[in-house]
Design a protein around this motif. Sequence first.
Motif, mmCIF file in Angstrom:
data_model
loop_
_atom_site.group_PDB
_atom_site.id
_atom_site.type_symbol
_atom_site.label_atom_id
_atom_site.label_comp_id
_atom_site.label_asym_id
_atom_site.label_seq_id
_atom_site.Cartn_x
_atom_site.Cartn_y
_atom_site.Cartn_z
ATOM 1 N N TYR A 153 2.144 -1.189 -0.201
ATOM 2 C CA TYR A 153 2.101 -0.522 1.109
ATOM 3 C C TYR A 153 2.338 0.980 0.940
ATOM 4 C CZ TYR A 153 2.887 1.055 5.786
ATOM 5 O OH TYR A 153 2.776 1.782 6.949
ATOM 6 N N LYS A 161 -2.572 3.687 6.457
ATOM 7 C CA LYS A 161 -1.328 3.215 7.086
ATOM 8 C C LYS A 161 -1.450 3.258 8.605
ATOM 9 C CE LYS A 161 1.851 4.403 3.375
ATOM 10 N NZ LYS A 161 2.775 5.417 2.845
ATOM 11 N N ALA A 203 1.193 -5.141 8.760
ATOM 12 C CA ALA A 203 2.224 -4.248 8.209
ATOM 13 C C ALA A 203 3.566 -4.723 8.751
ATOM 14 C CB ALA A 203 1.956 -2.818 8.635
ATOM 15 N N LEU A 214 3.000 -4.908 3.018
ATOM 16 C CA LEU A 214 1.660 -5.324 3.396
ATOM 17 C C LEU A 214 1.692 -6.845 3.369
ATOM 18 C CD1 LEU A 214 -0.927 -3.746 3.919
ATOM 19 C CD2 LEU A 214 -1.281 -3.643 1.447
#
Length: 301
Positions: A153, A161, A203, A214
């Motif tokens: 992530y 993002k 997320a 993630l």
Amino acid sequence: MPLTIRPLTPSGFAGEVSDIDLTQPLTRDQVAAIDDGMDQYGVLIFHGQRFTDETQLAFSRNFGELEVSSGAEMSKARDRRLARMEMADISNLDRDGKLRAASDRMRLTALGNRLWHSDASFRAVPAKYSLLSARVVPGTGGNTEFADMRSAYDALDEDMKADIEDLVTEHSNAFSREQIGFLKVDYGAENQDKLTPVRHRLARFDPRTGRKTLYLSAHIGGIVGWPVPEARMLIRDLTEHAVQRRFVYAHVWSPWDLVIWDNRATMHRARRYNDLSDVRDLRRTTIRGDGVTVAQIQRAA
Ligand code: OGA
Ligand code: MN
């Protein structure tokens, strides 16, 4: 003696723990030290833990409520080797202890474990920890690989993002098995209700570590509000990103290893081995998560 954890990768993902016997009752401090280690490393490896099914179940209960194994739940009693429904049979053996034949249905379903996934992400409340104990391991092959979904992530670019921040994915066991050629009808009429897709945030925010992860899995088949092909392409792209070697730890099993992973912060997959000639007998207990993911708080206040 406090337990000692040695990082197994340069990034500090996956740790090897020594100085603890997990087959004996643990103190609250020992359980807390393992939980802290899990938050830090995502995957912990313990060697020489000579569990029986009963001591593995007892140890696992230190971390929460146990899940019933989906493999056990969806199979017929006569096909099951292990007595306890909370014990997932991660082996290539039938109930007589013989190797499963090439066309055996349980063998073919188990091949789905070779897709990158997060355990029980097809449940509305998905799994927290999985605890996998090796009883017999093959001569070669059959490693388990783990991918660090916190680092994956963090390594996304800021645009990505922002794009995925509010996305909600749909997960079902049928979606992962579809990738290796199963059809929904193959599960039988009695299991159709267990295939209804459930929703999770892509997320996830982890309040214990303050990090985002993630939440990917082979069980994902769609993104709410998106056309299916577009959703599946994004999931493929993100998965390809997340399983780059720099995010992966590969575990080479020895008998009596116990590996615990946090399904909220990792993906994993089994690697191939000669399952028609070599025995591989691993047994998994799974801790239920603490709630649904869709409504979870996304940022620290
Ligand atoms: C599991 C699993 C991988 C392996 O037990 O959940 O995916 O290597 N196992 O057997
Ligand atoms: Mn798994």
